[in-house]
Design an enzyme around this catalytic site. Sequence first.
Site, PDB file in Angstrom:
ATOM      1  N   ARG A  76       0.586  -1.349  -0.091  1.00 28.94           N
ATOM      2  CA  ARG A  76       0.339  -0.260   0.428  1.00 28.94           C
ATOM      3  C   ARG A  76       0.821   0.918   0.299  1.00 28.94           C
ATOM      4  O   ARG A  76       2.001   1.274   0.451  1.00 28.94           O
ATOM      5  CB  ARG A  76      -0.566   0.079   1.165  1.00 28.94           C
ATOM      6  CG  ARG A  76      -1.920  -0.960   1.138  1.00 28.94           C
ATOM      7  CD  ARG A  76      -2.648  -1.008   2.698  1.00 28.94           C
ATOM      8  NE  ARG A  76      -3.398  -2.422   3.159  1.00 28.94           N
ATOM      9  CZ  ARG A  76      -4.102  -2.315   2.920  1.00 28.94           C
ATOM     10  NH1 ARG A  76      -5.073  -1.141   2.630  1.00 28.94           N
ATOM     11  NH2 ARG A  76      -4.630  -3.910   3.432  1.00 28.94           N
ATOM     12  N   HIS A 423     -22.775  44.189  -5.019  1.00 31.77           N
ATOM     13  CA  HIS A 423     -24.364  44.897  -3.966  1.00 31.77           C
ATOM     14  C   HIS A 423     -24.912  43.245  -3.750  1.00 31.77           C
ATOM     15  O   HIS A 423     -24.641  43.418  -2.650  1.00 31.77           O
ATOM     16  CB  HIS A 423     -25.270  46.107  -4.808  1.00 31.77           C
ATOM     17  CG  HIS A 423     -26.577  46.528  -4.313  1.00 31.77           C
ATOM     18  ND1 HIS A 423     -27.131  45.562  -4.264  1.00 31.77           N
ATOM     19  CD2 HIS A 423     -26.368  47.368  -3.446  1.00 31.77           C
ATOM     20  CE1 HIS A 423     -28.119  46.066  -2.891  1.00 31.77           C
ATOM     21  NE2 HIS A 423     -28.000  47.150  -2.795  1.00 31.77           N
ATOM     22  N   ARG A 530     -24.416  50.709   8.198  1.00 29.08           N
ATOM     23  CA  ARG A 530     -24.621  51.564   6.881  1.00 29.08           C
ATOM     24  C   ARG A 530     -25.581  52.166   6.793  1.00 29.08           C
ATOM     25  O   ARG A 530     -26.850  51.921   6.354  1.00 29.08           O
ATOM     26  CB  ARG A 530     -24.037  50.457   5.570  1.00 29.08           C
ATOM     27  CG  ARG A 530     -23.069  50.138   5.325  1.00 29.08           C
ATOM     28  CD  ARG A 530     -22.406  49.318   4.015  1.00 29.08           C
ATOM     29  NE  ARG A 530     -21.665  49.126   3.809  1.00 29.08           N
ATOM     30  CZ  ARG A 530     -20.826  47.833   3.926  1.00 29.08           C
ATOM     31  NH1 ARG A 530     -21.635  46.736   4.332  1.00 29.08           N
ATOM     32  NH2 ARG A 530     -19.947  47.192   3.048  1.00 29.08           N
ATOM     33  N   ARG A 586     -21.944  54.350  10.705  1.00 34.47           N
ATOM     34  CA  ARG A 586     -21.679  55.498   9.637  1.00 34.47           C
ATOM     35  C   ARG A 586     -22.645  56.555   8.343  1.00 34.47           C
ATOM     36  O   ARG A 586     -23.457  55.866   8.436  1.00 34.47           O
ATOM     37  CB  ARG A 586     -20.960  54.845   8.380  1.00 34.47           C
ATOM     38  CG  ARG A 586     -19.860  55.604   6.908  1.00 34.47           C
ATOM     39  CD  ARG A 586     -20.047  54.078   6.147  1.00 34.47           C
ATOM     40  NE  ARG A 586     -21.298  54.326   4.993  1.00 34.47           N
ATOM     41  CZ  ARG A 586     -21.144  53.360   4.356  1.00 34.47           C
ATOM     42  NH1 ARG A 586     -19.709  52.590   4.128  1.00 34.47           N
ATOM     43  NH2 ARG A 586     -21.565  52.913   4.310  1.00 34.47           N
ATOM     44  N   GLU A 713     -11.028  55.423   3.017  1.00 34.78           N
ATOM     45  CA  GLU A 713     -11.370  54.651   1.671  1.00 34.78           C
ATOM     46  C   GLU A 713     -10.915  55.405   0.729  1.00 34.78           C
ATOM     47  O   GLU A 713     -11.184  54.257  -0.255  1.00 34.78           O
ATOM     48  CB  GLU A 713     -13.145  54.481   1.557  1.00 34.78           C
ATOM     49  CG  GLU A 713     -13.813  54.669   2.300  1.00 34.78           C
ATOM     50  CD  GLU A 713     -15.094  54.220   2.272  1.00 34.78           C
ATOM     51  OE1 GLU A 713     -15.734  53.736   2.421  1.00 34.78           O
ATOM     52  OE2 GLU A 713     -15.951  55.598   2.994  1.00 34.78           O
ATOM     53  N   GLY A 734     -12.380  51.317   4.495  1.00 29.91           N
ATOM     54  CA  GLY A 734     -13.525  50.659   3.997  1.00 29.91           C
ATOM     55  C   GLY A 734     -12.567  50.163   2.944  1.00 29.91           C
ATOM     56  O   GLY A 734     -12.356  50.850   2.057  1.00 29.91           O
ATOM     57  N   THR A 735     -12.231  49.113   3.361  1.00 28.95           N
ATOM     58  CA  THR A 735     -11.058  48.789   1.566  1.00 28.95           C
ATOM     59  C   THR A 735     -11.772  48.192   0.747  1.00 28.95           C
ATOM     60  O   THR A 735     -10.790  48.119  -0.475  1.00 28.95           O
ATOM     61  CB  THR A 735     -10.719  47.550   3.016  1.00 28.95           C
ATOM     62  OG1 THR A 735     -11.170  46.337   3.060  1.00 28.95           O
ATOM     63  CG2 THR A 735      -9.258  47.798   3.454  1.00 28.95           C
ATOM     64  N   ASN A 736     -12.835  48.002   0.981  1.00 26.01           N
ATOM     65  CA  ASN A 736     -14.243  48.003  -0.691  1.00 26.01           C
ATOM     66  C   ASN A 736     -13.761  48.657  -1.588  1.00 26.01           C
ATOM     67  O   ASN A 736     -13.186  48.754  -2.289  1.00 26.01           O
ATOM     68  CB  ASN A 736     -14.966  47.538   0.063  1.00 26.01           C
ATOM     69  CG  ASN A 736     -15.598  46.460   0.631  1.00 26.01           C
ATOM     70  OD1 ASN A 736     -14.755  45.432   1.026  1.00 26.01           O
ATOM     71  ND2 ASN A 736     -16.761  46.749   0.997  1.00 26.01           N
ATOM     72  N   ASP A 737     -13.515  50.331  -1.337  1.00 22.31           N
ATOM     73  CA  ASP A 737     -13.455  51.506  -2.026  1.00 22.31           C
ATOM     74  C   ASP A 737     -11.790  52.012  -1.682  1.00 22.31           C
ATOM     75  O   ASP A 737     -11.658  51.483  -2.512  1.00 22.31           O
ATOM     76  CB  ASP A 737     -14.809  52.425  -1.480  1.00 22.31           C
ATOM     77  CG  ASP A 737     -15.952  52.733  -2.119  1.00 22.31           C
ATOM     78  OD1 ASP A 737     -15.715  52.256  -2.961  1.00 22.31           O
ATOM     79  OD2 ASP A 737     -16.515  52.921  -0.828  1.00 22.31           O
ATOM     80  N   CYS A 799     -13.246  47.162   7.322  1.00 22.70           N
ATOM     81  CA  CYS A 799     -14.462  47.431   8.001  1.00 22.70           C
ATOM     82  C   CYS A 799     -15.051  47.053   6.769  1.00 22.70           C
ATOM     83  O   CYS A 799     -16.302  46.556   6.182  1.00 22.70           O
ATOM     84  CB  CYS A 799     -15.283  47.992   8.373  1.00 22.70           C
ATOM     85  SG  CYS A 799     -15.691  49.645   7.929  1.00 22.70           S
TER      86      CYS A 799
HETATM   87  C1  PEP Z   1     -15.786  50.032   2.098  1.00 30.59           C
HETATM   88  O1  PEP Z   1     -15.796  51.204   0.823  1.00 30.59           O
HETATM   89  O2  PEP Z   1     -14.966  48.950   1.926  1.00 30.59           O
HETATM   90  C2  PEP Z   1     -16.786  50.091   3.068  1.00 30.59           C
HETATM   91  C3  PEP Z   1     -17.478  49.433   3.863  1.00 30.59           C
HETATM   92  O3  PEP Z   1     -17.909  50.389   2.630  1.00 30.59           O
HETATM   93  P1  PEP Z   1     -18.922  49.923   1.333  1.00 30.59           P
HETATM   94  O4  PEP Z   1     -18.636  48.895   1.339  1.00 30.59           O
HETATM   95  O5  PEP Z   1     -20.083  50.620   1.939  1.00 30.59           O
HETATM   96  O6  PEP Z   1     -18.756  51.158  -0.008  1.00 30.59           O
HETATM   97 MG    MG Z   2     -16.772  52.252   1.143  1.00 35.66          MG
END
Ligand code: PEP
Ligand code: MG
Length: 862
Positions: A76, A423, A530, A586, A713, A734-737, A799
């Site tokens: 094996r 979204h 938000r 926010r 952001e 705000g690490t998304n933006d 966030c």
């Molecule tokens: C972001 O931009 O990281 C954030 C938390 O805000 P939103 O996603 O609402 O733009």
């Molecule tokens: Mg944002």
Amino acid sequence: MQKSAPFTEITRTVDLSAETHGQRAKCIQRLIRLDMPVPHTVALSFETVHGIAAGQVIDTRPLLGSFGADSLVSVRPSPAMQEWGGPTAMLDVGMNDTMLLTLSETIGAEAARALYLRFVQAYAVEVARLDPELFEPTEPTRDALVQSLEIYEEEMDEPFPQDPADQLAAVLKSMARAWEGTSARLLRQAKGAPPDAGLGLVVQRMALGMGAAESGSGVIQFVSSETGLAQITGRYLSQSQGRDALAHRAEALYLSRDSRGPSLEDACPEAFAELRAFGDVLRTGLREEMQIEFALDAGKLSVLDAVRVPRAPRAAVRIAVALAESGVISKEDAILRIEPRTLPELLHRQVAFDAQRDPIAKGMAASPGAATGQLVFSATAAQACAAQETPCILVRPETSPEDIRGMHAASGVLTEKGGMTSHAAVIARGLGKPCVVGTRDITLDLRAKTLTTRDGRVFAEGDTVTLDGTAGACLAGAPRLMEPALDGSFRTLMAWADQARDIGIRANADTPADAETARRFDAEGIGLCRTEHMFFDEDRLTVMHEMIFAETGEARGAALERLLPMQREDFVDLFEIMRGKPVCIRLFDPPLHEFLPTSREGIWNLAEALDLPVSTVTHRIEALSEYNPMLGMRGVRLGIAIPEIYEMQARAIFEATVDVSLKGAIVTPEIMLPLVSARREVELLKTNIDAVAAAVRNERGTRFGFRLGVMVETPRAALKAGEIAEITDFLSFGTNDLTQMTYGLSRDDAGRFMGTYVQQGVFAEDPFHTLDADGVGELLNIAAERGRAVKPDLTLSICGEHGGDPDSIDFCRKAGFSYVSCSPFRVPVARMAAAHLALTDAPVEKKPRRFNLLGRVLRSGS
Ligand code: PEP
Ligand code: MG
């Protein structure tokens, strides 16, 4: 380098490790040390096997000699990690014409013939690499055996090898070479093996599991792989029971009495009891729930091998906690045994792992869980379904704020476009509903209300589908789903994780329902509320529209006056639910036109509600539209251009603070300004907010405090963090933006090419999913350094959606952030990931620390 012996007899005392001989060899040695009745076993090291693959010839006679005469052996694979697989095991090596006669005496002619035939067929296919069709399993008649031997001779131009040593040498060579083949290497690399991973081999005396008294073979485990609860499962193939011993004819004999049919427990109670005892010994000896492979020869039990019980994530949690609670492993060990990314499996319904799957669309797994429902193609249809309590799956090209009520009503959301921070993805994660985005292999016809799959199947509104947000797929029909597993074991493990971690975990929560979820998952506060999501309820939307359409300051004031009590109630709810934990609110962020309808029907309804001509409404909507709304009039820009909106929100926050404080709760609200890019923006808004606070203190004759922070952001805010920090209490990234703006990459459109980009190595990962430590991370470090230079006790956090990603948490922890904030349903993953990091990392030099009541280390500000 010292050469190791070509083979090692496994005994209690021999020096053997998984790194040199593989996990199976090591495990067998442990079984021997625990006094399990393991048949004699010999291990070949990685080095030996590699040598064999490279053409080195080893003398197998001394190896076979250690087994004594008339022994059959199995071979094996034994890689360093069992899950890397390996070549197919070979059984019955040593079987030949002589053994046929010998075994016919002991186990009967037919059984002996069956063994020989099984071996010839396996050897021909696996070792001699002959066409499998020529050696399909057949009834073990004398003719079948003769025929197989003849075909072998014809194809190979030589008789079937009779010398067991030759057989073994050929088997070892074929298995060694199979491991080094390209496809095998790619396969195991996909499972995490390094390119140069070695293979060990384990040669073991065959326990035939054949004989007059009860004989057979099987596997047994003592916990369920699906739930982790105590349960005896496995299979047992009896070769006796008064019948001829034919492997392929043998009937499954159930293991224990509680299952239907005859049981091993009845047929051989002593062996069954012995197996149970072995389970206990292995649990404590190996500190693990093991699956035991065994053979029974006329009532005599042999343990051939044991592997970790394969387990679903929910079972893994129960097993780890049970082992720790019974003192077999430590709590820290239990935590480290649970991979944080597997936890979402416990928090939501899931498609059962044994369910039939009929995929109709594949996309990004944007929010985990599974839901079955009728297909619907509009938010209105979703709401209609909800009104009739019919579960539905909402399918849209992409979603916008207009779809929010439909998303609330639906059980799951599928979008054609979008990425991990689009979204639909963000809202669904917040709602804890399954969501799949970027499903480019479907065609939607919203008029005809149909979804057409790549292979031309058409699904219409009302058809039943199942959305699997964990796997990123939509399935036809209603496969079996498993319920969430938020039981005592889960809670216990999470509490242990909290004791271990050293970074705070908050939740992004916009509604009371989100806040309840955040509390349920023991978030340490709300890191991002938000507020715009509070305005999408039917009654508020109308007032919102009045505010947007107001022609005079007076009319706008009147609309905001109506919104104020509603907002105040929102905050009262959040403060009460969070009971003294910090709530970071926010202020309004999106462009105003996101609240306006886009469809003809919507515009017509709005005109009616506002008692305005359709043309006026259309005109105003056009006037508000922007070429680049994400870079347009939103966030603080709106707060400065129309200060009344933020003033109303600040007042609502302060009045709610007073109301809830009067009931005895401690409330220190945090107010956060979105999309800041200049210190002056903060100065202007701070003046306004301070004035509102002073007015409320005056009116209510009471004192309260609040903290003002900035959401970083924009790259400019990160670079100017030093100036900004002077007038703020905290910075939250705000690490998304920030990712969107640093890359110049639309978060809503990235799904289109992200797959290709990651595949081609342009990006190592989707930067909207895992924080780009190199680029965006550098901005975070610069901002942290500049901010702390002017304010050493500045609270820092993130966030964005990255807050729930273990790699991003690692970054934040090393950067000394106080907390991360993520969707409520990701809070458990974040808590567990933070615990892993604290337990496995060398301590990092951080900001001053303080301790909470449990003695847990907290960083300042958390
Ligand atoms: C972001 O931009 O990281 C954030 C938390 O805000 P939103 O996603 O609402 O733009
Ligand atoms: Mg944002």
